[in-house]
Each structure stands twice: as C-alpha cells, then as structure tokens.
Design a protein around this motif. Structure first.
Motif, PDB file in Angstrom:
ATOM      1  N   UNK A  16       0.852  -1.200   0.000  1.00 64.08           N
ATOM      2  CA  UNK A  16       0.000   0.000   0.000  1.00 64.08           C
ATOM      3  C   UNK A  16       0.885   1.246   0.000  1.00 64.08           C
ATOM      4  N   UNK A  17       0.324   2.415  -0.317  1.00 60.76           N
ATOM      5  CA  UNK A  17       1.175   3.601  -0.504  1.00 60.76           C
ATOM      6  C   UNK A  17       1.562   4.341   0.767  1.00 60.76           C
ATOM      7  N   UNK A  18       0.991   3.998   1.931  1.00 54.55           N
ATOM      8  CA  UNK A  18       1.254   4.806   3.118  1.00 54.55           C
ATOM      9  C   UNK A  18       2.551   4.401   3.823  1.00 54.55           C
ATOM     10  N   UNK A  19       2.981   5.248   4.759  1.00 55.84           N
ATOM     11  CA  UNK A  19       4.145   4.923   5.583  1.00 55.84           C
ATOM     12  C   UNK A  19       3.798   3.792   6.547  1.00 55.84           C
ATOM     13  N   UNK A  20       4.766   2.912   6.780  1.00 59.64           N
ATOM     14  CA  UNK A  20       4.535   1.713   7.585  1.00 59.64           C
ATOM     15  C   UNK A  20       5.572   1.625   8.703  1.00 59.64           C
ATOM     16  N   UNK A  21       5.113   1.248   9.874  1.00 57.52           N
ATOM     17  CA  UNK A  21       6.009   0.812  10.939  1.00 57.52           C
ATOM     18  C   UNK A  21       5.761  -0.675  11.130  1.00 57.52           C
ATOM     19  N   UNK A 165       4.338  13.098  12.829  1.00 61.38           N
ATOM     20  CA  UNK A 165       4.103  13.689  11.503  1.00 61.38           C
ATOM     21  C   UNK A 165       4.318  12.681  10.375  1.00 61.38           C
ATOM     22  N   UNK A 166       5.042  11.595  10.647  1.00 64.17           N
ATOM     23  CA  UNK A 166       5.286  10.598   9.603  1.00 64.17           C
ATOM     24  C   UNK A 166       4.055   9.755   9.310  1.00 64.17           C
ATOM     25  N   UNK A 167       3.057   9.793  10.184  1.00 63.68           N
ATOM     26  CA  UNK A 167       1.771   9.102   9.963  1.00 63.68           C
ATOM     27  C   UNK A 167       1.960   7.617   9.649  1.00 63.68           C
ATOM     28  N   UNK A 168       2.694   6.945  10.510  1.00 56.64           N
ATOM     29  CA  UNK A 168       2.939   5.520  10.292  1.00 56.64           C
ATOM     30  C   UNK A 168       1.684   4.702  10.530  1.00 56.64           C
ATOM     31  N   UNK A 169       1.426   3.768   9.624  1.00 55.54           N
ATOM     32  CA  UNK A 169       0.473   2.698   9.872  1.00 55.54           C
ATOM     33  C   UNK A 169       1.268   1.575  10.520  1.00 55.54           C
ATOM     34  N   UNK A 170       0.956   1.223  11.739  1.00 56.43           N
ATOM     35  CA  UNK A 170       1.719   0.199  12.454  1.00 56.43           C
ATOM     36  C   UNK A 170       1.137  -1.177  12.185  1.00 56.43           C
ATOM     37  N   UNK A 416      -7.268   4.006   5.911  1.00 55.05           N
ATOM     38  CA  UNK A 416      -6.394   4.764   5.019  1.00 55.05           C
ATOM     39  C   UNK A 416      -5.876   6.036   5.657  1.00 55.05           C
ATOM     40  N   UNK A 417      -6.598   6.588   6.622  1.00 47.18           N
ATOM     41  CA  UNK A 417      -6.162   7.838   7.228  1.00 47.18           C
ATOM     42  C   UNK A 417      -5.851   7.682   8.718  1.00 47.18           C
ATOM     43  N   UNK A 418      -5.675   6.441   9.166  1.00 50.35           N
ATOM     44  CA  UNK A 418      -5.433   6.209  10.591  1.00 50.35           C
ATOM     45  C   UNK A 418      -3.988   6.506  10.938  1.00 50.35           C
ATOM     46  N   UNK A 419      -3.757   7.259  12.023  1.00 46.25           N
ATOM     47  CA  UNK A 419      -2.425   7.486  12.554  1.00 46.25           C
ATOM     48  C   UNK A 419      -2.265   6.646  13.814  1.00 46.25           C
ATOM     49  N   UNK A 420      -1.021   6.375  14.153  1.00 48.48           N
ATOM     50  CA  UNK A 420      -0.727   5.687  15.388  1.00 48.48           C
ATOM     51  C   UNK A 420       0.155   6.610  16.227  1.00 48.48           C
ATOM     52  N   UNK A 421      -0.463   7.543  16.940  1.00 51.46           N
ATOM     53  CA  UNK A 421       0.334   8.519  17.679  1.00 51.46           C
ATOM     54  C   UNK A 421       0.853   7.926  18.971  1.00 51.46           C
ATOM     55  N   UNK A 422       1.805   8.608  19.550  1.00 58.18           N
ATOM     56  CA  UNK A 422       2.264   8.249  20.888  1.00 58.18           C
ATOM     57  C   UNK A 422       2.408   9.519  21.671  1.00 58.18           C
ATOM     58  N   UNK A 423       1.722   9.607  22.779  1.00 56.14           N
ATOM     59  CA  UNK A 423       1.805  10.778  23.661  1.00 56.14           C
ATOM     60  C   UNK A 423       2.256  10.312  25.019  1.00 56.14           C
ATOM     61  N   UNK A 424       3.538  10.489  25.374  1.00 55.36           N
ATOM     62  CA  UNK A 424       3.992  10.025  26.686  1.00 55.36           C
ATOM     63  C   UNK A 424       3.291  10.754  27.807  1.00 55.36           C
ATOM     64  N   UNK A 425       3.083  10.024  28.875  1.00 52.57           N
ATOM     65  CA  UNK A 425       2.437  10.628  30.052  1.00 52.57           C
ATOM     66  C   UNK A 425       3.348  11.684  30.637  1.00 52.57           C
ATOM     67  N   UNK A 426       2.775  12.753  31.196  1.00 48.66           N
ATOM     68  CA  UNK A 426       3.616  13.772  31.794  1.00 48.66           C
ATOM     69  C   UNK A 426       4.307  13.238  33.042  1.00 48.66           C
TER      70      UNK A 426
END
Length: 426
Positions: A16-21, A165-170, A416-426
């Motif tokens: 597929x054309x998206x970025x992959x992790x 910002x890389x919008x990886x599909x994991x 197709x537009x799903x991101x896999x973000x990571x937000x560390x806990x404060x």
C-alpha cells in the motif's frame, strides 16, 4: 516460500502507498517479510538503510547517516541540515528516491530521525512529511536502544514530533517462528516488557546450570573484548593445527578501514578442525541462517566444511563477498572470506538479528533497556539455554517503550487515514 497469515498480511500492507512501521517480537520474521518485499520492489528508487554500519553490510544496504548526509550531527540540527543541502549529490539522490526502508529503527534517536526528515523536505522542496518519500520503518523498540552520551535519557524516535508527523500505519507480526515453545514465548513476552515476576524467576532458575567442558553453545558477553578473549582461549585448547584465512579487502583505503570495523568476518579468520563456528549469511534454500552453529570438519584453501548442530547436515562453504555501499548505493569496499566467526563467544549487540542453536550467558550487570530480552530471545530451543547466573536488575524495559506498546496495541486496525500517535504521560 510459505508465509504465516500475519506475514502475508504484512506484505499486503507494505504494498500500500502509506508509511509503515513494521514491528513484532524477536523471531516473528520481520527480516523475512522485508526480504520478500524487496524482491518485488524496484531497487532503483528504493533505498535500504540500516542504523549501523555492521547492519548495513549484513543487509546489503547503506547507513541511514550516510544516505541523508548526517555525519555525526556536528553543530546540531540546523548546521547539519545546512551542510547536507550544499551537497548536490544528496539533493539528486533524495529527489530520485520513492521509498526509504529503515531497518532496526529502534537504534536511531529521535533527533537523528527529525534531522533526516527536515533534509528530505528541504532537498525535495516538498512540505509533506519526508518530502513525500514513503518511509518503511522496521524494528522493535523493546530491543536495543539508540546510543546515548554522558548519561542522557534515551531519545526514543517514537517520542519525537517527527514520529507523529510521519503518519505511520503500524503492523505488528505475532506468529513466532524462532521457537515453538509456548511457555518460553510467554516468559520472553514478560521479559520484553521488563517484568521479572515469579513465572520469569522460575524459568531462569530452571536454566541456571553449570557449564560442561564439551558444551557446544555460544556464550554471549556484554563487551567485545571479553568475547574475543574467550574465542581465542577455546580455539587454543583444540589439538588440531590452526589454519589462517586472511580476509581480502578491495576499495579505497578509507572505505576499507570502515569496512574492517563493520564486516561480520574478522581480518584474519583462524580455524581448526572441530572448532565451533557461526555462519554469518543466510542460505537461499534455508539449509542454514545467520547464526547457525556447527563444527568445522575440514579446512581447504577453497572450501570449509561445517557440520551443523541443528540438522546434522554437513555444508560446504565457499568464500563470499561482503560489500559496503556509499551514500549513492555504489560499492566502495568489499571483504571476501568464508562467512564464519568462531562461535564460542559473541556479544549481545552482534547477536541481534541472529538465531542461535544454543546459548550460555551470565544475565547480570546489563545496563541497557532490552539487552536481556535480545540475548534470551536468540535461542531456538529453551532447553539449549544455559545461565551462569542472573539478577533481576538486568531485566529492564524503558517505561516509555511499555507505554508506546500499550498505546500501539490499543489502536484499531489501520484505515487509510489512521495514525498511530504516541503521547507520553507527563
């Protein structure tokens, strides 16, 4: 080749054309999937990059730093970007690249990744992430981390804005191929998360066994010099005559010196009949893999015969080439020798990516997140794992990595537009 269902799905995702992790536990076949994908890919517009020089030589690729003109990031990000963009070859290279594959992404710092991304955007004059180059990042953050200096906190790539910002599909591989022992896989999963509970303690106690004089397993060390000294001592103890095979190097003097540091074979390979050796190449038909162990049965000028411990087969090995590529993908140095190391001792770092038939180590005084997991997950059969001792402090996983994995697995399957973000806990 027969692929497991999750490997087949991963191959479809990679098409597929998206970025992959692409991630997964040790032994789930990430390298196998990547190799099959590359077989189907146009090499002229795809760059295969590794996080270290040694890994680049093994996969036949380039280093991440050389491809993006990073050097050692001297002067910081702004100066590195400025310096890189003055290189017309780099700009032309990035403009001609459609896909970049980053192997062992866990060993790249967030700052390194962010600097490369800025260079790609600027060189291509495209404000999309990475200048619209497709990125396939492969690795497991529970394994070896990026190098840190002066005791600084680990700069994990997934904590950086560039990862978001890389919008990886994991996509995580789950089927274990290295070992079929379900109880041992459960133990490894706990160690991967840095847990040393009673299940883990019982398993490690059961594998704490005294060494035998004729034990045919590889002993892993934290330090390279310890592994080299142990190899020399064990080789000297064999009665046969030593046979020396000097590695033949070709290339520019600077490139040869660099290849000497990163080649999987030593400058002078010393062997004896009955010596325990490790094969450092994968065989096309699967007779052996990188990490297969065996005994030398004969040494000739043009061939070395090795009896494999796992299968009992005797294979005849010929000298092979290991190549180092420059940033343009051109061969600048080659090393030719039998693809062998003495296998009495090795380092945990060098073992990453290898599958070992047997293993002994002292699981103590380990200092990095993931070291214990990398070491213990190398072995095919837990009955061939032997510990000289262990301590609970050596079983560690960075809390940010655990949180990243928990966040990753809580996400729905990628759309197709799903991101896999990571937000560390404060």
């Amino acid at each position: 080749m027969q692929f497991s269902p999750d490997q087949a799905t991963a191959l479809r995702e990679l098409s597929a054309p998206h970025n992959i992790f692409l991630t997964g536990r040790a032994g789930t076949g990430k390298s196998t999937v990547l190799k099959e994908f590359l077989r189907q890919t146009d090499p002229s517009s795809t760059a295969v990059l590794a996080s270290t020089g040694a890994a680049a030589v093994l996969v036949g690729g380039r280093t991440f730093h050389s491809f993006f003109g990073l050097g050692i990031l001297e002067g910081g990000r702004a100066r590195t970007v400025e310096r890189a963009l003055k290189n017309p070859h780099l700009r032309r290279r990035l403009k001609a690249t459609d896909t970049v594959i980053i192997d062992e992404v866990s060993m790249l710092s967030g700052e390194t990744l962010a600097t490369a991304e800025e260079i790609a955007r600027s060189a291509r004059r495209n404000d999309e992430p990475w200048g619209n180059i497709r990125i396939i990042a492969v690795g497991d953050f529970a394994q070896l981390p990026p190098v840190t200096r002066n005791g600084a906190p680990t700069d994990w790539a997934f904590t950086h804005e560039v990862w978001q910002s890389s919008r990886f599909h994991a996509f995580g591989l789950e089927t274990m191929h290295r070992t079929s022992s379900l109880p041992w896989n459960d133990v490894l999963n706990r160690i991967r998360d840095g847990h040393c509970d009673e299940v883990v303690r019982q398993a490690l106690r059961a594998r704490t066994l005294p060494a035998k004089p004729d034990e045919d397993v590889t002993r892993l060390f934290g330090l390279r010099r310890d592994a080299e000294e142990y190899n020399s001592r064990r080789l000297d103890a064999l009665p046969a005559t030593v046979v020396a095979y000097p590695t033949k190097f070709l290339g520019t003097p600077a490139a040869i010196e660099q290849l000497k540091r990163n080649a999987p074979v030593p400058e002078l390979l010393l062997l004896k009949t009955d010596a325990l050796v490790m094969i450092r190449k994968n065989e096309t038909n699967g007779l052996y893999v990188n990490g297969s162990i065996g005994h030398v049965r004969s040494c000739r000028e043009d061939a070395v015969c090795v009896e494999l411990l796992e299968s009992g087969l005797t294979v005849e090995l010929e000298p092979m080439k290991f190549e180092m590529l420059d940033a343009e993908g051109e061969v600048v140095a080659t090393a030719k020798n039998f693809p062998l190391n003495l296998a009495y001792g090795s380092t945990i770092h060098k073992s990453q990516g290898a599958t070992l038939d047997g293993l002994r180590l002292r699981l103590a005084n380990l200092w990095e997140s993931g070291q214990a997991y990398v070491a213990l997950s190398r072995v095919r059969d837990p009955e061939r794992l032997y510990l000289d001792g262990w301590d609970e402090k050596s079983i560690r996983c960075d809390a940010l990595v655990r949180q990243f994995h928990a966040n990753l697995h809580s996400q729905p399957p990628p759309a197709s537009d799903t991101l896999f973000p990571f937000h560390p806990s404060p």
